[in-house]
Design a protein around this motif. Structure first.
Motif, PDB file in Angstrom:
ATOM      1  N   VAL A  30      57.117  39.845  75.700  1.00  0.00           N
ATOM      2  CA  VAL A  30      56.364  38.974  74.782  1.00  0.00           C
ATOM      3  C   VAL A  30      54.992  38.604  75.367  1.00  0.00           C
ATOM      4  O   VAL A  30      54.085  38.219  74.638  1.00  0.00           O
ATOM      5  N   TYR A  31      54.835  38.757  76.689  1.00  0.00           N
ATOM      6  CA  TYR A  31      53.525  38.431  77.286  1.00  0.00           C
ATOM      7  C   TYR A  31      52.474  39.470  76.918  1.00  0.00           C
ATOM      8  O   TYR A  31      51.277  39.190  77.026  1.00  0.00           O
ATOM      9  N   LYS A  35      59.332  38.252  70.061  1.00  0.00           N
ATOM     10  CA  LYS A  35      58.501  37.063  69.807  1.00  0.00           C
ATOM     11  C   LYS A  35      58.921  36.425  68.477  1.00  0.00           C
ATOM     12  O   LYS A  35      59.031  35.196  68.377  1.00  0.00           O
ATOM     13  N   ALA A  36      59.166  37.267  67.486  1.00  0.00           N
ATOM     14  CA  ALA A  36      59.647  36.744  66.192  1.00  0.00           C
ATOM     15  C   ALA A  36      60.939  35.971  66.405  1.00  0.00           C
ATOM     16  O   ALA A  36      61.147  34.908  65.807  1.00  0.00           O
ATOM     17  N   ASN A  90      48.746  39.640  77.949  1.00  0.00           N
ATOM     18  CA  ASN A  90      48.403  38.479  78.776  1.00  0.00           C
ATOM     19  C   ASN A  90      47.977  38.934  80.179  1.00  0.00           C
ATOM     20  O   ASN A  90      48.616  39.801  80.781  1.00  0.00           O
ATOM     21  N   ALA A 122      57.148  42.439  69.608  1.00  0.00           N
ATOM     22  CA  ALA A 122      56.878  41.623  68.409  1.00  0.00           C
ATOM     23  C   ALA A 122      58.177  41.072  67.828  1.00  0.00           C
ATOM     24  O   ALA A 122      58.226  39.916  67.387  1.00  0.00           O
ATOM     25  N   ARG A 174      49.775  32.620  76.707  1.00  0.00           N
ATOM     26  CA  ARG A 174      49.773  33.172  75.341  1.00  0.00           C
ATOM     27  C   ARG A 174      50.847  34.243  75.173  1.00  0.00           C
ATOM     28  O   ARG A 174      51.058  35.055  76.079  1.00  0.00           O
ATOM     29  N   THR A 175      51.486  34.239  74.036  1.00  0.00           N
ATOM     30  CA  THR A 175      52.456  35.311  73.734  1.00  0.00           C
ATOM     31  C   THR A 175      52.231  35.817  72.303  1.00  0.00           C
ATOM     32  O   THR A 175      53.177  36.221  71.632  1.00  0.00           O
ATOM     33  N   ASP A 176      50.967  35.763  71.882  1.00  0.00           N
ATOM     34  CA  ASP A 176      50.683  36.205  70.506  1.00  0.00           C
ATOM     35  C   ASP A 176      49.930  37.532  70.484  1.00  0.00           C
ATOM     36  O   ASP A 176      49.273  37.852  69.507  1.00  0.00           O
ATOM     37  N   GLN A 177      50.053  38.294  71.592  1.00  0.00           N
ATOM     38  CA  GLN A 177      49.400  39.609  71.601  1.00  0.00           C
ATOM     39  C   GLN A 177      50.389  40.679  72.060  1.00  0.00           C
ATOM     40  O   GLN A 177      50.205  41.307  73.118  1.00  0.00           O
ATOM     41  N   GLU A 181      61.790  34.252  68.966  1.00  0.00           N
ATOM     42  CA  GLU A 181      61.480  32.926  69.523  1.00  0.00           C
ATOM     43  C   GLU A 181      61.067  31.961  68.407  1.00  0.00           C
ATOM     44  O   GLU A 181      61.399  30.776  68.434  1.00  0.00           O
ATOM     45  N   GLU A 182      60.338  32.485  67.444  1.00  0.00           N
ATOM     46  CA  GLU A 182      59.891  31.632  66.318  1.00  0.00           C
ATOM     47  C   GLU A 182      61.066  31.322  65.369  1.00  0.00           C
ATOM     48  O   GLU A 182      61.203  30.204  64.881  1.00  0.00           O
TER      49      GLU A 182
END
Ligand SMILES: O=C(O)[C@H]1O[C@H](OP(=O)(O)OP(=O)(O)OC[C@H]2O[C@@H](n3ccc(=O)[nH]c3=O)[C@H](O)[C@@H]2O)[C@H](O)[C@@H](O)[C@@H]1O
Length: 438
Positions: free
Chosen positions: A227-228, A254-255, A231, A251, A241-244, A257-258
């Motif tokens: 997810v990094y 990361k989804a 970074n 992805a 940040r983990t939005d890249q 985690e949300e």
């Protein structure tokens, strides 16, 4: 005898009308008769098709029913027995007794965690769909090992809401250790939908079952160091940040985690997400580099070693399985309770994310060197520039949070861990595994 002219131009025009009317009538009747016959035939065919289809679906349902790998009195008994904690009350730790549903139990991390839980007296029920992403016979062998330790593994998918409801109906699980997932960074380019199916849809189905369960379990689940993504802060901290994301795999994690955050927020589920850093060890995953390199080196086949930009070696914070297991158990022990009941939140519940890494990255060529030494075989290396396949150049975990809150402290370096892996590999497959013998 009427002439041709008479026939064409009859002297009595009314006569022709009547005759024509009769003819039309006859034709109409004939036509009607054939239409109604056709209609009857069509009806008959529709009825035939409908009864065939319903027979088919009946057969499907009954086949499913009779061949379903779960259900029945005996099956329920096995689930209940496996879920029963065995620890005596005087041996109970602060966290109390647990009944844990481990998804992905026949997987690499899942099998190790299940056995560790069972060994210390917790109740464990495994769930695994035994898919063929990699050799299912290895998963079956892990299942046999789990069985020897008294862990029953249910064969089923986390997308099966009925099965999950049934399991929560039979057992009041205190915890869910969710490790079932579509793993692998590069395979996401080949089969993207399998990631959405397992890591997104499957996760939501599981969350729905957990939020509806009474009592609600605390959930610990496997996120990923991936997810990094891009970074560049080193070492990677949970606050970065983990939005890249660099891959679809990342992805979907990361989804996850949300998604788990929303279930924590709306329904009061206690959530702990663990960002694993390239976990390796005995009974590992054949798709991972250390495993496939070992196989290829022993078979005399070449291995592909990726290299980053400007000929920089790729590096990973390889983390040994026993350390990861300790991190998982520490997370379960400190999870804190879910607060909802009947699908309603009664108060705030913990939402936590931890890095579980080794804090000492090692380059891929160094990994290969260690394997060559233990296997006593020189690798045939193809060194190629890292293709744009979702890989990241390096990973490095900051584990301060996990150390503070879980008592997490990795103790196995790559040399020691790979030695144990190679010993297991040779015992399991033998030295000549897959080699053509002339
Ligand atoms: O840390 C993680 O979160 C992830 O760790 C691993 O992903 P990865 O680190 O890519 O592990 P490997 O596939 O074993 O690759 C390790 C290294 O070897 C390199 N590699 C891999 C394969 C290969 O043929 N050649 C090669 O040089 C990769 O580029 C990478 O740098 C797991 O496969 C993921 O499921 C997990 O989520």
């Amino acid at each position: 005898m009427p002439s041709l002219e008479d026939e064409l131009f009859p002297s009595t025009p009314g006569k022709v009308k009547i005759e024509r009317a009769h003819a039309i009538n006859r034709q109409f009747h004939r036509c009607f008769a054939s239409t109604s016959t056709m209609f009857l035939w069509a009806l008959f065919l529709i009825a035939l098709t409908a009864s065939y289809l319903s027979f088919q679906s009946f057969m499907d349902t009954s086949t499913k029913y009779f061949t379903a790998s779960w259900g029945g009195i005996q099956w329920e008994k096995q689930v209940r027995t496996s879920a029963q904690p065995t620890r005596r009350p005087d041996g109970a730790r602060a966290g109390g007794r647990m009944s844990v549903l481990v998804t992905g139990a026949a997987g690499f991390v899942g099998s190790h965690v299940s056995i560790a839980l069972k060994k210390r007296g917790d109740g464990v029920v495994g769930l695994d769909n035994f898919n063929n992403y990699y050799d299912p016979s290895l998963k079956k062998a892990r299942k046999a090992m789990l069985n020897d330790h008294g862990v029953f593994v249910v064969e089923g998918d986390v997308n099966d809401a009925r099965l999950l409801a049934k399991l929560f109906d039979i057992v009041a699980f205190t915890h869910v250790m969710h490790l079932a997932a579509q793993a692998g960074v590069r395979y996401a380019m080949e089969n993207p939908s399998s990631y959405v199916h397992s890591n997104v849809a499957g996760l939501v189905t599981l969350m729905e079952a957990c939020k509806s369960a009474n009592p609600q379990p605390a959930v610990v689940w496997a996120s990923s160091s991936s997810v990094y993504g891009l970074n560049e802060n080193v070492p990677f901290s949970e606050d970065d940040r983990t939005d890249q994301p660099a891959s679809l795999y990342a992805a979907t994690k990361k989804a996850g985690e949300e998604i788990t955050h929303t279930y924590n927020h709306i329904y009061g589920l206690s959530i702990t997400g663990l960002r694993f850093f390239t976990v390796y060890g005995p009974w590992g995953r054949p798709d991972m580099a250390y495993f496939s390199f070992t196989r290829n080196i022993l078979q005399g086949k070449p291995i592909t070693v990726y290299r980053g930009k400007d000929r920089v070696d790729l590096a990973r914070d390889f983390t040994y399985i026993d350390d990861i297991v300790k991190g998982c158990l520490g997370s379960l022990d400190t999870a804190g309770k879910s607060t909802g009941s009947g699908g309603k939140k009664r108060g705030p519940a913990p939402y936590r994310i931890f890095n579980l890494g080794n804090t000492s990255p090692v380059t891929v060529p160094t990994l290969v060197g260690i394997l060559e030494r233990y296997l006593k075989v020189k690798a045939k290396k193809n060194i190629v520039e890292m293709p744009g396949n979702g890989d990241v150049p390096f990973t490095h975990a900051n584990i301060t949070h996990a150390a503070q809150e879980l008592g997490y402290k990795p103790t196995t370096d790559l040399q020691t861990g790979l030695k144990k892996f190679v010993r297991w590999y040779l015992l399991y497959y033998g030295y000549h595994h897959g080699k053509s013998v002339n």
